[in-house]
Design a protein around this motif. Structure first.
Motif, PDB file in Angstrom:
ATOM      1  N   SER A 235      -7.503   1.747  -0.791  1.00 19.02           N
ATOM      2  CA  SER A 235      -6.584   2.245   0.241  1.00 19.02           C
ATOM      3  C   SER A 235      -6.282   1.172   1.269  1.00 19.02           C
ATOM      4  O   SER A 235      -5.132   1.040   1.729  1.00 19.02           O
ATOM      5  CB  SER A 235      -7.184   3.478   0.926  1.00 19.02           C
ATOM      6  N   TRP A 236      -7.290   0.418   1.630  1.00 11.87           N
ATOM      7  CA  TRP A 236      -7.103  -0.658   2.620  1.00 11.87           C
ATOM      8  C   TRP A 236      -6.140  -1.718   2.099  1.00 11.87           C
ATOM      9  O   TRP A 236      -5.219  -2.129   2.816  1.00 11.87           O
ATOM     10  CB  TRP A 236      -8.469  -1.266   2.937  1.00 11.87           C
TER      11      TRP A 236
ATOM     12  N   HIS B 227      -1.488  -9.457  -7.196  1.00 14.02           N
ATOM     13  CA  HIS B 227      -2.244  -9.925  -6.035  1.00 14.02           C
ATOM     14  C   HIS B 227      -3.104  -8.829  -5.408  1.00 14.02           C
ATOM     15  O   HIS B 227      -4.193  -9.106  -4.900  1.00 14.02           O
ATOM     16  CB  HIS B 227      -1.273 -10.533  -5.033  1.00 14.02           C
ATOM     17  N   TYR B 228      -2.622  -7.576  -5.445  1.00 15.59           N
ATOM     18  CA  TYR B 228      -3.474  -6.475  -4.986  1.00 15.59           C
ATOM     19  C   TYR B 228      -4.742  -6.422  -5.838  1.00 15.59           C
ATOM     20  O   TYR B 228      -5.861  -6.283  -5.312  1.00 15.59           O
ATOM     21  CB  TYR B 228      -2.739  -5.145  -5.098  1.00 15.59           C
ATOM     22  N   ALA B 229      -4.570  -6.515  -7.163  1.00 14.59           N
ATOM     23  CA  ALA B 229      -5.719  -6.402  -8.052  1.00 14.59           C
ATOM     24  C   ALA B 229      -6.636  -7.608  -7.943  1.00 14.59           C
ATOM     25  O   ALA B 229      -7.867  -7.466  -7.952  1.00 14.59           O
ATOM     26  CB  ALA B 229      -5.253  -6.212  -9.494  1.00 14.59           C
ATOM     27  N   ALA B 230      -6.062  -8.805  -7.841  1.00 16.09           N
ATOM     28  CA  ALA B 230      -6.889 -10.012  -7.707  1.00 16.09           C
ATOM     29  C   ALA B 230      -7.706  -9.953  -6.425  1.00 16.09           C
ATOM     30  O   ALA B 230      -8.895 -10.290  -6.406  1.00 16.09           O
ATOM     31  CB  ALA B 230      -6.006 -11.250  -7.731  1.00 16.09           C
ATOM     32  N   ALA B 231      -7.075  -9.527  -5.322  1.00 17.32           N
ATOM     33  CA  ALA B 231      -7.793  -9.394  -4.052  1.00 17.32           C
ATOM     34  C   ALA B 231      -8.883  -8.339  -4.173  1.00 17.32           C
ATOM     35  O   ALA B 231     -10.006  -8.514  -3.677  1.00 17.32           O
ATOM     36  CB  ALA B 231      -6.817  -9.044  -2.934  1.00 17.32           C
ATOM     37  N   PHE B 232      -8.571  -7.233  -4.846  1.00 24.86           N
ATOM     38  CA  PHE B 232      -9.557  -6.172  -5.030  1.00 24.86           C
ATOM     39  C   PHE B 232     -10.776  -6.687  -5.787  1.00 24.86           C
ATOM     40  O   PHE B 232     -11.922  -6.398  -5.408  1.00 24.86           O
ATOM     41  CB  PHE B 232      -8.931  -4.999  -5.791  1.00 24.86           C
ATOM     42  N   VAL B 233     -10.548  -7.436  -6.849  1.00 26.09           N
ATOM     43  CA  VAL B 233     -11.657  -7.943  -7.673  1.00 26.09           C
ATOM     44  C   VAL B 233     -12.583  -8.838  -6.866  1.00 26.09           C
ATOM     45  O   VAL B 233     -13.815  -8.742  -6.967  1.00 26.09           O
ATOM     46  CB  VAL B 233     -11.094  -8.677  -8.907  1.00 26.09           C
ATOM     47  N   SER B 234     -12.018  -9.711  -6.043  1.00 22.19           N
ATOM     48  CA  SER B 234     -12.852 -10.583  -5.212  1.00 22.19           C
ATOM     49  C   SER B 234     -13.586  -9.789  -4.134  1.00 22.19           C
ATOM     50  O   SER B 234     -14.789  -9.998  -3.891  1.00 22.19           O
ATOM     51  CB  SER B 234     -11.990 -11.671  -4.563  1.00 22.19           C
ATOM     52  N   CYS B 235     -12.879  -8.881  -3.468  1.00 24.71           N
ATOM     53  CA  CYS B 235     -13.491  -8.082  -2.407  1.00 24.71           C
ATOM     54  C   CYS B 235     -14.605  -7.199  -2.954  1.00 24.71           C
ATOM     55  O   CYS B 235     -15.665  -7.051  -2.330  1.00 24.71           O
ATOM     56  CB  CYS B 235     -12.436  -7.228  -1.711  1.00 24.71           C
ATOM     57  N   ALA B 236     -14.374  -6.597  -4.118  1.00 25.71           N
ATOM     58  CA  ALA B 236     -15.389  -5.731  -4.713  1.00 25.71           C
ATOM     59  C   ALA B 236     -16.652  -6.514  -5.042  1.00 25.71           C
ATOM     60  O   ALA B 236     -17.775  -6.074  -4.739  1.00 25.71           O
ATOM     61  CB  ALA B 236     -14.834  -5.064  -5.965  1.00 25.71           C
TER      62      ALA B 236
ATOM     63  N   ASN C  56       8.219  -3.591 -18.185  1.00 23.94           N
ATOM     64  CA  ASN C  56       7.353  -2.479 -17.795  1.00 23.94           C
ATOM     65  C   ASN C  56       5.889  -2.878 -17.926  1.00 23.94           C
ATOM     66  O   ASN C  56       5.154  -2.358 -18.777  1.00 23.94           O
ATOM     67  CB  ASN C  56       7.652  -1.238 -18.637  1.00 23.94           C
ATOM     68  N   GLY C  57       5.468  -3.817 -17.093  1.00 24.26           N
ATOM     69  CA  GLY C  57       4.089  -4.246 -17.072  1.00 24.26           C
ATOM     70  C   GLY C  57       3.441  -3.870 -15.753  1.00 24.26           C
ATOM     71  O   GLY C  57       4.093  -3.392 -14.828  1.00 24.26           O
ATOM     72  N   HIS C  58       2.159  -4.094 -15.664  1.00 22.58           N
ATOM     73  CA  HIS C  58       1.436  -3.808 -14.419  1.00 22.58           C
ATOM     74  C   HIS C  58       0.138  -4.606 -14.441  1.00 22.58           C
ATOM     75  O   HIS C  58      -0.259  -5.157 -15.478  1.00 22.58           O
ATOM     76  CB  HIS C  58       1.157  -2.313 -14.299  1.00 22.58           C
ATOM     77  N   PHE C  59      -0.524  -4.664 -13.306  1.00 17.14           N
ATOM     78  CA  PHE C  59      -1.761  -5.429 -13.158  1.00 17.14           C
ATOM     79  C   PHE C  59      -2.693  -4.584 -12.299  1.00 17.14           C
ATOM     80  O   PHE C  59      -2.359  -4.243 -11.167  1.00 17.14           O
ATOM     81  CB  PHE C  59      -1.455  -6.767 -12.481  1.00 17.14           C
ATOM     82  N   VAL C  60      -3.846  -4.228 -12.842  1.00 18.13           N
ATOM     83  CA  VAL C  60      -4.783  -3.359 -12.133  1.00 18.13           C
ATOM     84  C   VAL C  60      -6.176  -3.979 -12.165  1.00 18.13           C
ATOM     85  O   VAL C  60      -6.360  -5.098 -12.650  1.00 18.13           O
ATOM     86  CB  VAL C  60      -4.804  -1.947 -12.762  1.00 18.13           C
ATOM     87  N   ALA C  61      -7.139  -3.247 -11.648  1.00 22.90           N
ATOM     88  CA  ALA C  61      -8.532  -3.697 -11.662  1.00 22.90           C
ATOM     89  C   ALA C  61      -9.376  -2.696 -12.438  1.00 22.90           C
ATOM     90  O   ALA C  61      -9.010  -1.525 -12.567  1.00 22.90           O
ATOM     91  CB  ALA C  61      -9.060  -3.842 -10.241  1.00 22.90           C
TER      92      ALA C  61
ATOM     93  N   VAL D 260      -8.742   1.138 -11.566  1.00 24.69           N
ATOM     94  CA  VAL D 260      -8.299   1.325 -10.186  1.00 24.69           C
ATOM     95  C   VAL D 260      -6.985   0.570 -10.017  1.00 24.69           C
ATOM     96  O   VAL D 260      -6.872  -0.585 -10.439  1.00 24.69           O
ATOM     97  CB  VAL D 260      -9.328   0.777  -9.168  1.00 24.69           C
ATOM     98  N   ASP D 261      -6.007   1.214  -9.406  1.00 27.06           N
ATOM     99  CA  ASP D 261      -4.734   0.543  -9.104  1.00 27.06           C
ATOM    100  C   ASP D 261      -4.620   0.383  -7.595  1.00 27.06           C
ATOM    101  O   ASP D 261      -4.164   1.293  -6.896  1.00 27.06           O
ATOM    102  CB  ASP D 261      -3.557   1.344  -9.641  1.00 27.06           C
ATOM    103  N   PRO D 262      -5.015  -0.766  -7.045  1.00 32.10           N
ATOM    104  CA  PRO D 262      -4.963  -0.957  -5.590  1.00 32.10           C
ATOM    105  C   PRO D 262      -3.567  -1.262  -5.057  1.00 32.10           C
ATOM    106  O   PRO D 262      -3.402  -1.426  -3.844  1.00 32.10           O
ATOM    107  CB  PRO D 262      -5.912  -2.145  -5.375  1.00 32.10           C
ATOM    108  N   ASN D 263      -2.569  -1.348  -5.940  1.00 36.10           N
ATOM    109  CA  ASN D 263      -1.194  -1.496  -5.483  1.00 36.10           C
ATOM    110  C   ASN D 263      -0.661  -0.136  -5.014  1.00 36.10           C
ATOM    111  O   ASN D 263      -0.208   0.014  -3.879  1.00 36.10           O
ATOM    112  CB  ASN D 263      -0.342  -2.063  -6.609  1.00 36.10           C
ATOM    113  N   THR D 264      -0.751   0.872  -5.880  1.00 32.43           N
ATOM    114  CA  THR D 264      -0.282   2.208  -5.510  1.00 32.43           C
ATOM    115  C   THR D 264      -1.406   3.070  -4.939  1.00 32.43           C
ATOM    116  O   THR D 264      -1.175   4.218  -4.571  1.00 32.43           O
ATOM    117  CB  THR D 264       0.315   2.924  -6.732  1.00 32.43           C
TER     118      THR D 264
END
Length: 409
Positions: free
Chosen positions: A195-196, A241-250, A270-275, A288-292
């Motif tokens: 969420s952050w 970038h949301y997912a990359a940041a999430f992976v490092s923060c986690a 129609n691609g996407h990038f998640v964690a 986890v999808d930290p973008n949406t």
């Protein structure tokens, strides 16, 4: 059984590629073993929006095909079968019939001190492996790969994690929300972090900006919210970038996480990038999808990638959005993506993982423009079924045991 041959890693920056004309021709040399069957050639290239002229290709001095433009204005994979391959050096030459740089661009990976690629400005009379690219300013390898029926791809590389003692972790922890840092149920910490991040900046794709942001969490959180990055330009800071940041923060707070790359098909938009986060008590990786700011639940239990794929078009019923979604819904392009892609499970047709999660300790291995062109990085590990589903331009494919294995440090 088959094996891919290549000499670059797909680290392509769209602004540093090669332009082709009838005079300006590109050449790539690949050393191949003996073969008794036709090989498949893969070329990453972009036709100009108004271009109708084909991309001409010769192999070992003989013209073999003229590739018609597909998705104009976008870098896509073109493939064809060729029988004129031989043991040893094989030379691929490319050009188009335009006299100006307005026909085709050939993808190139910059940074090779002694490339097996070359450029000619006089229809192939003379060649140079220096001062390449459309501004004659870089050294690089053209993205041309060959798959032969003989041989076998190497096993996928093991997962790589951050060093738990990294000083970058302590720095990163200082800016994380308390609800993520504090001890508590894993699902709540994951939700707080997602969420952050989803609330931190506006999703900005390569269609809306030019300067790609690095996969560095603290830099992203400095550049993206203010929309000012390298050279004072608006940064590309999208789902990647949301997912990359999430992976490092986690990982900084002791939660194992990795990057997962999704697409409907090769060359699909129609691609996407998640964690993915490891839930030890469930014994599985959870998406986890930290973008949406989306979590995926079945009977209240977080879902794995396989479970999400099995849900298919009914995925919407399993999505639980968080507070960060409210911020993301203020942007029409994200609302459309959620409605037409994410909630219908479109982007989950094919999945891969980025096997390196050490994005802070080794930033040099992060790709410089992922998501700005068709997926091409050799650091992606796809499912075994994908090799025969159009993903033969990648060298690594994993089985269920590979994707489901617990993290080992």
């Amino acid at each position: 059984m088959s094996r891919l041959y290549y000499s670059e890693e797909g680290r392509v920056m769209p602004s540093l590629c090669e332009e082709l004309t009838i005079f300006r021709r590109a050449r790539k040399t690949l050393t191949l073993p003996a073969t008794n069957a036709p090989g498949i050639v893969y070329i990453l290239a972009r036709p100009y929006p108004e271009n109708n002229a084909p991309l001409q290709v010769s192999v070992n001095g003989a013209e073999v095909t003229a590739l018609k433009p597909m998705q104009r204005g976008a870098y896509s994979w073109y493939e064809f079968s060729v029988e004129k391959l031989k043991e040893g050096e094989n030379t691929f030459e490319l050009w188009t019939d335009h006299t100006a740089m307005a026909g085709w661009s050939l993808a190139m990976e910059a940074g090779h001190p002694a490339p097996d690629s070359a450029i000619s400005d006089d229809r192939g009379q003379t060649w140079r492996s220096e001062r390449m690219g459309y501004l004659n300013a870089v050294l690089g390898e053209y993205v041309i790969r060959v798959r032969l029926a003989e041989g076998e791809d190497p096993p996928p590389p093991p997962m790589v994690w951050e060093n738990a003692d990294s000083p970058r972790f302590e720095s990163l922890r200082q800016i994380l929300p308390p609800a993520a840092r504090d001890e508590g149920p894993l699902i709540k910490r994951v939700r707080a972090l997602s969420s952050w991040l989803a609330s931190s900046w506006e999703h900005t794709s390569s269609a809306r900006a030019e300067q790609y942001a690095p996969w560095d969490a603290e830099t992203l959180l400095a550049w993206a919210p203010g929309q000012i990055g390298h050279n004072g330009k608006r940064p590309v800071a999208m789902c990647v970038h949301y997912a990359a940041a999430f992976v490092s923060c986690a990982q900084a707070i002791g939660i194992p996480a990795r990057c997962a790359v999704l697409t409907e098909a090769v060359n699909s938009f129609n691609g996407h990038f998640v964690a993915e986060v490891w839930f030890d008590h469930l014994g599985k990786w959870v998406v986890v999808d930290p973008n949406t700011d989306a979590l995926f639940l079945k009977n209240g239990i977080p879902m794995s990638m396989g479970e999400i794929q099995a849900a298919g078009k009914n995925l919407k019923t399993h999505i639980e959005y968080g507070r960060g979604t409210e911020f993301q819904r203020t942007f029409p392009h994200i609302v459309e993506f959620m409605r037409e892609n994410l909630e219908k499970g479109v982007c989950f047709q094919h999945r891969s993982v980025w096997f390196r999660s050490d994005l802070l300790e080794h930033p040099e291995f992060s790709p410089p423009a992922h998501g700005s062109l068709s997926y091409c990085e050799t650091g992606l590990v796809w499912e075994q079924r994908d090799r025969e589903a159009g993903f033969g331009m990648f060298p690594h494919f994993g089985n269920k045991d590979y994707f489901n294995a617990a993290p080992v440090r």
